[in-house]
Design an enzyme around this catalytic site. Structure first.
Site, PDB file in Angstrom:
ATOM      1  N   LYS A  77     120.588   3.596   5.442  1.00 41.22           N
ATOM      2  CA  LYS A  77     120.190   2.604   6.450  1.00 41.22           C
ATOM      3  C   LYS A  77     118.916   1.901   5.994  1.00 41.22           C
ATOM      4  CE  LYS A  77     119.203   2.427  11.480  1.00 41.22           C
ATOM      5  NZ  LYS A  77     119.131   3.222  12.725  1.00 41.22           N
ATOM      6  N   SER A 152     121.975   1.715  16.728  1.00 39.58           N
ATOM      7  CA  SER A 152     121.541   0.717  15.796  1.00 39.58           C
ATOM      8  C   SER A 152     122.037   0.904  14.367  1.00 39.58           C
ATOM      9  CB  SER A 152     120.008   0.683  15.772  1.00 39.58           C
ATOM     10  OG  SER A 152     119.489   1.907  15.268  1.00 39.58           O
ATOM     11  N   SER A 176     121.360   6.285  18.177  1.00 34.76           N
ATOM     12  CA  SER A 176     121.751   5.366  17.095  1.00 34.76           C
ATOM     13  C   SER A 176     122.574   5.953  15.962  1.00 34.76           C
ATOM     14  CB  SER A 176     120.518   4.717  16.490  1.00 34.76           C
ATOM     15  OG  SER A 176     120.144   3.632  17.280  1.00 34.76           O
TER      16      SER A 176
HETATM   17  N1  GLN Z   1     120.084   1.996  21.772  1.00 31.95           N
HETATM   18  C1  GLN Z   1     118.841   2.704  21.864  1.00 31.95           C
HETATM   19  C2  GLN Z   1     117.679   1.733  21.771  1.00 31.95           C
HETATM   20  O1  GLN Z   1     117.941   0.578  21.646  1.00 31.95           O
HETATM   21  C3  GLN Z   1     118.762   3.750  20.801  1.00 31.95           C
HETATM   22  C4  GLN Z   1     118.417   3.206  19.469  1.00 31.95           C
HETATM   23  C5  GLN Z   1     118.183   4.241  18.450  1.00 31.95           C
HETATM   24  O2  GLN Z   1     118.572   5.397  18.607  1.00 31.95           O
HETATM   25  N2  GLN Z   1     117.477   3.838  17.405  1.00 31.95           N
HETATM   26  O3  GLN Z   1     116.561   2.111  21.830  1.00 31.95           O
END
Ligand code: GLN
Length: 487
Positions: A77, A152, A176
């Protein structure tokens, strides 16, 4: 070759059925043919990757392989630093940033001979649940190109689901890893907070962030976890526990007598109907196999979204203050005064969602509002953690869906941030408590889209989670075939 599982790839390499270069070339061809449609990669450097694969083949031919993993490809990532590579976090503000060092997890992977495939797309600074917040491109779900892959870590999940790679790394702050794994029909694990060093992971919300693996089979999760975990002097929050040993997944475990925590009927009505149906089916199967199912009281967990979004945004407003046009990445050269330089760099460099969160976080930390918002959220976070501690006095593991719905359409939730935040209703409380949890495939809905199942365990009980994951993975109800053809 590319449609093999991680385990088949690992054994094929060690038995010399194919070379790492042959394998890597097959994946590079696949990326070339399908990634124009999926858009999982932000960039790719085939020459560099081929060189690493040839070096691995040479080591193996000489009997000098670095480990049993030498020559296996893994995607990274774009918020995990690799020395000399771009690390943009999906943001314009870091568009030309080149990392000057390796993250600890990268050092560990390199020392075992893994072939790194940077740079997988993500929501900007890992803020999002759909990968639509990337400043560069929207990644698509390999099961349906009109739909999101989750976020994400959407690039990390889609690359594995589309057979462009067998395994990858992502990061999970509120879901995420697990949510995109669920929506893309693969396995994804968020380790216990502290299991894996965060050194070299660009911080979003430091008390919640963890790096973890995606894989097309459960052995890949177990193996990668064993490689990347361990205490690290460079991360004071990494835990002093003996390193995780990859568990052998050859023997099936008996679910008979296992105490599994489940969600009561009353909690399920807001989920998509197919998700409800699948959950009941799998519970019935577990009961038949002799597991004892224990309904738990999740009423406190209804507050996990507001608690999470206060704590995560507060931490992000502090962490992202370092991107000011002076030290890293983009700088607005036209600014005449220092104050202007900060303001205009950040205004132009950050996307809309990141700015929204910095504003929210700055507000909840400001004097006068601190006690009412941030202070309250911290107290409520302890209550969530305590509720899990109580749960694990009654059960061995908890089984839930990972996401209340399957993959939604691109653009469906972008206008309404609250709807987007609700995609994390079943994942955020796990981060607030610091527990480990996995998402595994749980069959398909009536649109042939993957459903994910989440197994949560007690602190540092990843081994137990993986054993149940293995048992569930053998049931016909959970099977998902990854898409071979992508149009
Ligand atoms: N969707 C969550 C957020 O926007 C989790 C994102 C993540 O785990 N990085 O914060």
């Amino acid at each position: 070759m590319i449609h093999k599982s991680y385990s088949e790839i690992k054994s094929g390499l060690s038995k010399k059925e194919f070379t790492s270069l042959e394998l890597i070339n097959a994946y590079l061809d696949r990326i070339k043919s399908v990634d124009d449609s999926i858009k999982a990669f932000l960039s790719i450097d085939p020459e560099k990757i081929r060189e690493a694969a040839s070096a691995s083949d040479k080591r193996r031919a000489e009997g000098k392989e670095l480990s049993e993993f030498d020559g296996i490809p893994i995607g990274i990532k774009d918020n995990i630093c690799i020395n000399g590579e771009k690390t943009t976090c999906g943001s314009k503000i870091l568009e030309n940033f080149i990392s000057p060092y390796d993250a600890t997890v990268i050092q560990k992977l390199k020392s075992k001979g893994f072939i790194l495939f940077p740079r997988l797309n993500m929501d900007e600074f890992a803020m999002g649940s759909s990968t639509e917040n990337s400043s560069f491109q929207i990644t698509r779900n390999p099961f349906d190109l009109m739909r999101i892959p989750g976020g994400s870590s959407g690039g990390s999940a889609a690359s594995v689901a589309a057979s462009m790679l067998p395994i990858s790394l992502g990061s999970d702050t509120g879901g995420s890893i697990r949510q995109p794994a669920a929506l893309c029909g693969i396995f994804g694990l968020k380790p216990t907070y502290g299991r894996v060093s965060r050194y070299g992971l660009v911080a979003y919300a430091s008390s919640l962030d963890q790096i973890g693996p995606f894989s097309n089979d459960i052995q890949g999760i177990s193996d990668i976890l064993s490689v990347i975990s361990g205490k690290d002097e460079n991360d004071s929050t990494s835990a002093k526990i003996s390193s995780y040993e990859s568990i052998s997944l050859n023997d099936s475990i008996d679910v008979k007598g296992l105490k599994i925590g489940i969600m009561p009927e009353s909690e399920r009505s807001s989920w998509q109907e197919d998700v409800q149906k699948k959950y009941s089916e799998i519970l019935a199967k577990l009961k038949e196999l002799g597991a004892s199912l224990v309904e738990l009281d999740f009423s406190l967990h209804h507050y996990s979204i507001p608690i999470y979004y206060i704590i995560a945004t507060a931490e992000c407003s502090s962490n992202l203050s370092r991107f000011d046009g002076i030290r890293y990445g983009y700088r607005n050269e036209e600014a005449k005064k220092l104050e202007d330089l900060y303001t205009s760099t950040r205004t132009k460099g950050f996307g809309k969602e990141v700015k929204r969160r910095i504003l929210l976080g700055t507000f909840s930390l400001s004097s006068g509002y601190y006690d009412a918002f941030y202070g309250q959220a911290q107290k409520a976070r302890v209550l969530i953690r305590n509720s899990y501690i109580e749960f694990f006095k009654k059960v061995d593991l908890i089984l839930q869906p990972t996401s209340p719905t399957t993959a939604f359409k691109i653009g469906e939730k972008t206008k309404d941030p609250i709807q987007m935040y609700k995609a994390d209703i079943l994942t955020t409380s796990v981060n607030l408590a610091g527990l480990p949890a996995i998402s595994i495939p749980g069959g398909l809905d009536s649109n042939k889209l993957p459903i994910g199942l989440q197994i949560t365990g007690n602190f540092f009980e990843e081994g137990k989670i993986l054993s149940l994951a293995k048992a569930l993975g053998e049931m016909s109800e959970t099977k998902i075939e990854l898409p071979k053809v992508i149009q």
